[in-house]
Design a protein around this motif. Structure first.
Motif, PDB file in Angstrom:
ATOM      1  N   GLY A   1     -89.533 -79.631  55.573  1.00 31.38           N
ATOM      2  CA  GLY A   1     -90.488 -78.611  55.975  1.00 31.38           C
ATOM      3  C   GLY A   1     -91.926 -78.927  55.623  1.00 31.38           C
ATOM      4  O   GLY A   1     -92.840 -78.177  55.970  1.00 31.38           O
ATOM      5  N   ILE A   2     -92.142 -80.030  54.928  1.00 30.79           N
ATOM      6  CA  ILE A   2     -93.499 -80.398  54.501  1.00 30.79           C
ATOM      7  C   ILE A   2     -94.044 -81.416  55.501  1.00 30.79           C
ATOM      8  O   ILE A   2     -93.754 -82.601  55.412  1.00 30.79           O
ATOM      9  N   THR A   3     -94.812 -80.925  56.450  1.00 27.84           N
ATOM     10  CA  THR A   3     -95.310 -81.780  57.527  1.00 27.84           C
ATOM     11  C   THR A   3     -96.824 -81.960  57.511  1.00 27.84           C
ATOM     12  O   THR A   3     -97.352 -82.750  58.292  1.00 27.84           O
ATOM     13  N   THR A   4     -97.510 -81.243  56.612  1.00 21.01           N
ATOM     14  CA  THR A   4     -98.966 -81.331  56.522  1.00 21.01           C
ATOM     15  C   THR A   4     -99.392 -81.309  55.053  1.00 21.01           C
ATOM     16  O   THR A   4     -98.630 -80.856  54.194  1.00 21.01           O
ATOM     17  N   PRO A   5    -100.599 -81.764  54.764  1.00 22.28           N
ATOM     18  CA  PRO A   5    -101.093 -81.659  53.394  1.00 22.28           C
ATOM     19  C   PRO A   5    -101.100 -80.214  52.883  1.00 22.28           C
ATOM     20  O   PRO A   5    -100.787 -79.962  51.728  1.00 22.28           O
ATOM     21  N   ARG A   6    -101.444 -79.262  53.748  1.00 21.56           N
ATOM     22  CA  ARG A   6    -101.470 -77.858  53.322  1.00 21.56           C
ATOM     23  C   ARG A   6    -100.087 -77.394  52.872  1.00 21.56           C
ATOM     24  O   ARG A   6     -99.940 -76.723  51.854  1.00 21.56           O
ATOM     25  N   LYS A   7     -99.062 -77.773  53.626  1.00 20.29           N
ATOM     26  CA  LYS A   7     -97.700 -77.379  53.255  1.00 20.29           C
ATOM     27  C   LYS A   7     -97.282 -78.037  51.948  1.00 20.29           C
ATOM     28  O   LYS A   7     -96.568 -77.429  51.149  1.00 20.29           O
ATOM     29  N   LEU A   8     -97.739 -79.258  51.715  1.00 19.11           N
ATOM     30  CA  LEU A   8     -97.443 -79.934  50.456  1.00 19.11           C
ATOM     31  C   LEU A   8     -98.164 -79.235  49.302  1.00 19.11           C
ATOM     32  O   LEU A   8     -97.566 -78.998  48.242  1.00 19.11           O
ATOM     33  N   LEU A   9     -99.422 -78.876  49.502  1.00 21.34           N
ATOM     34  CA  LEU A   9    -100.163 -78.123  48.484  1.00 21.34           C
ATOM     35  C   LEU A   9     -99.480 -76.790  48.193  1.00 21.34           C
ATOM     36  O   LEU A   9     -99.357 -76.390  47.027  1.00 21.34           O
ATOM     37  N   ASP A  10     -99.057 -76.104  49.234  1.00 21.73           N
ATOM     38  CA  ASP A  10     -98.365 -74.819  49.053  1.00 21.73           C
ATOM     39  C   ASP A  10     -97.083 -75.005  48.252  1.00 21.73           C
ATOM     40  O   ASP A  10     -96.751 -74.182  47.396  1.00 21.73           O
ATOM     41  N   TYR A  11     -96.369 -76.091  48.515  1.00 26.01           N
ATOM     42  CA  TYR A  11     -95.144 -76.379  47.764  1.00 26.01           C
ATOM     43  C   TYR A  11     -95.467 -76.573  46.281  1.00 26.01           C
ATOM     44  O   TYR A  11     -94.806 -76.003  45.419  1.00 26.01           O
ATOM     45  N   PHE A  12     -96.502 -77.347  45.984  1.00 25.25           N
ATOM     46  CA  PHE A  12     -96.881 -77.572  44.591  1.00 25.25           C
ATOM     47  C   PHE A  12     -97.346 -76.275  43.927  1.00 25.25           C
ATOM     48  O   PHE A  12     -97.063 -76.046  42.756  1.00 25.25           O
ATOM     49  N   ASP A  13     -98.049 -75.428  44.665  1.00 22.97           N
ATOM     50  CA  ASP A  13     -98.437 -74.120  44.120  1.00 22.97           C
ATOM     51  C   ASP A  13     -97.201 -73.304  43.769  1.00 22.97           C
ATOM     52  O   ASP A  13     -97.134 -72.663  42.715  1.00 22.97           O
ATOM     53  N   LYS A  14     -96.209 -73.350  44.646  1.00 26.40           N
ATOM     54  CA  LYS A  14     -94.984 -72.572  44.450  1.00 26.40           C
ATOM     55  C   LYS A  14     -94.209 -73.009  43.224  1.00 26.40           C
ATOM     56  O   LYS A  14     -93.669 -72.182  42.489  1.00 26.40           O
ATOM     57  N   ILE A  15     -94.165 -74.331  42.988  1.00 33.78           N
ATOM     58  CA  ILE A  15     -93.402 -74.825  41.836  1.00 33.78           C
ATOM     59  C   ILE A  15     -94.259 -74.935  40.570  1.00 33.78           C
ATOM     60  O   ILE A  15     -93.773 -75.350  39.522  1.00 33.78           O
TER      61      ILE A  15
ATOM     62  N   MET B   1    -101.224 -78.429  34.281  1.00 38.03           N
ATOM     63  CA  MET B   1    -101.154 -78.110  35.688  1.00 38.03           C
ATOM     64  C   MET B   1    -102.508 -78.397  36.340  1.00 38.03           C
ATOM     65  O   MET B   1    -103.547 -78.035  35.813  1.00 38.03           O
ATOM     66  N   ASN B   2    -102.473 -79.062  37.459  1.00 36.19           N
ATOM     67  CA  ASN B   2    -103.692 -79.385  38.194  1.00 36.19           C
ATOM     68  C   ASN B   2    -104.159 -78.187  39.005  1.00 36.19           C
ATOM     69  O   ASN B   2    -103.368 -77.327  39.374  1.00 36.19           O
ATOM     70  N   THR B   3    -105.451 -78.187  39.320  1.00 35.17           N
ATOM     71  CA  THR B   3    -105.960 -77.175  40.236  1.00 35.17           C
ATOM     72  C   THR B   3    -105.570 -77.566  41.657  1.00 35.17           C
ATOM     73  O   THR B   3    -105.211 -78.726  41.923  1.00 35.17           O
ATOM     74  N   ARG B   4    -105.653 -76.619  42.561  1.00 31.67           N
ATOM     75  CA  ARG B   4    -105.338 -76.902  43.965  1.00 31.67           C
ATOM     76  C   ARG B   4    -106.267 -77.998  44.497  1.00 31.67           C
ATOM     77  O   ARG B   4    -105.836 -78.866  45.255  1.00 31.67           O
ATOM     78  N   GLU B   5    -107.528 -77.958  44.099  1.00 30.40           N
ATOM     79  CA  GLU B   5    -108.493 -78.965  44.552  1.00 30.40           C
ATOM     80  C   GLU B   5    -108.133 -80.357  44.030  1.00 30.40           C
ATOM     81  O   GLU B   5    -108.261 -81.348  44.750  1.00 30.40           O
ATOM     82  N   GLU B   6    -107.694 -80.429  42.782  1.00 27.96           N
ATOM     83  CA  GLU B   6    -107.263 -81.722  42.228  1.00 27.96           C
ATOM     84  C   GLU B   6    -106.034 -82.238  42.968  1.00 27.96           C
ATOM     85  O   GLU B   6    -105.941 -83.434  43.269  1.00 27.96           O
ATOM     86  N   ASN B   7    -105.101 -81.348  43.251  1.00 30.51           N
ATOM     87  CA  ASN B   7    -103.908 -81.755  43.995  1.00 30.51           C
ATOM     88  C   ASN B   7    -104.282 -82.223  45.394  1.00 30.51           C
ATOM     89  O   ASN B   7    -103.742 -83.219  45.881  1.00 30.51           O
ATOM     90  N   GLU B   8    -105.206 -81.519  46.039  1.00 26.13           N
ATOM     91  CA  GLU B   8    -105.642 -81.937  47.376  1.00 26.13           C
ATOM     92  C   GLU B   8    -106.243 -83.335  47.332  1.00 26.13           C
ATOM     93  O   GLU B   8    -105.947 -84.173  48.186  1.00 26.13           O
ATOM     94  N   GLN B   9    -107.063 -83.603  46.332  1.00 23.34           N
ATOM     95  CA  GLN B   9    -107.686 -84.927  46.217  1.00 23.34           C
ATOM     96  C   GLN B   9    -106.624 -86.014  46.015  1.00 23.34           C
ATOM     97  O   GLN B   9    -106.702 -87.077  46.623  1.00 23.34           O
ATOM     98  N   LYS B  10    -105.629 -85.743  45.185  1.00 22.31           N
ATOM     99  CA  LYS B  10    -104.552 -86.712  44.964  1.00 22.31           C
ATOM    100  C   LYS B  10    -103.793 -86.973  46.262  1.00 22.31           C
ATOM    101  O   LYS B  10    -103.471 -88.119  46.587  1.00 22.31           O
ATOM    102  N   ILE B  11    -103.493 -85.920  46.993  1.00 22.19           N
ATOM    103  CA  ILE B  11    -102.768 -86.061  48.257  1.00 22.19           C
ATOM    104  C   ILE B  11    -103.600 -86.879  49.239  1.00 22.19           C
ATOM    105  O   ILE B  11    -103.090 -87.783  49.910  1.00 22.19           O
ATOM    106  N   LYS B  12    -104.878 -86.587  49.316  1.00 23.11           N
ATOM    107  CA  LYS B  12    -105.774 -87.324  50.216  1.00 23.11           C
ATOM    108  C   LYS B  12    -105.802 -88.804  49.858  1.00 23.11           C
ATOM    109  O   LYS B  12    -105.747 -89.669  50.740  1.00 23.11           O
ATOM    110  N   GLU B  13    -105.861 -89.112  48.568  1.00 24.52           N
ATOM    111  CA  GLU B  13    -105.887 -90.511  48.132  1.00 24.52           C
ATOM    112  C   GLU B  13    -104.597 -91.232  48.517  1.00 24.52           C
ATOM    113  O   GLU B  13    -104.631 -92.368  48.987  1.00 24.52           O
ATOM    114  N   VAL B  14    -103.460 -90.570  48.323  1.00 28.37           N
ATOM    115  CA  VAL B  14    -102.185 -91.189  48.695  1.00 28.37           C
ATOM    116  C   VAL B  14    -102.113 -91.370  50.209  1.00 28.37           C
ATOM    117  O   VAL B  14    -101.702 -92.425  50.697  1.00 28.37           O
TER     118      VAL B  14
END
Length: 79
Positions: free
Chosen positions: A63-77, A1-14
């Motif tokens: 419902g995923i319209t921002t990077p934060r909402k996407l991060l929250d979704y990944f945290d949830k799952i 499992m990635n950290t939230r910061e790692e997930n944020e970086q991946k999302i930013k890169e995409v």
């Protein structure tokens, strides 16, 4: 499992591969702040699913319209 910061970086890169935006903010709207059109959104969704090795159902994407909402979704799952 990635950290939230790692997930944020991946999302930013995409995001940087499919969108045009000035600066970075977790609350940027993919369409209105990052200027993604429908084709960009579809490409972004596909690349995110590939990058994270998961499928996000269409009803969740609605419902995923921002990077934060996407991060929250990944945290949830637990991604």
């Amino acid at each position: 499992m990635n950290t939230r910061e790692e997930n944020e970086q991946k999302i930013k890169e995409v995001c940087s591969k499919v969108a045009f935006f000035d600066g970075w903010d977790l609350d940027f709207d993919f369409v209105y702040d990052m200027y993604m059109d429908s084709i960009d959104v579809a490409e972004f969704q596909l690349k995110i699913e590939q990058e994270f090795g998961t499928h996000i159902p269409d009803n969740k994407w609605e419902g995923i319209t921002t990077p934060r909402k996407l991060l929250d979704y990944f945290d949830k799952i637990g991604q």
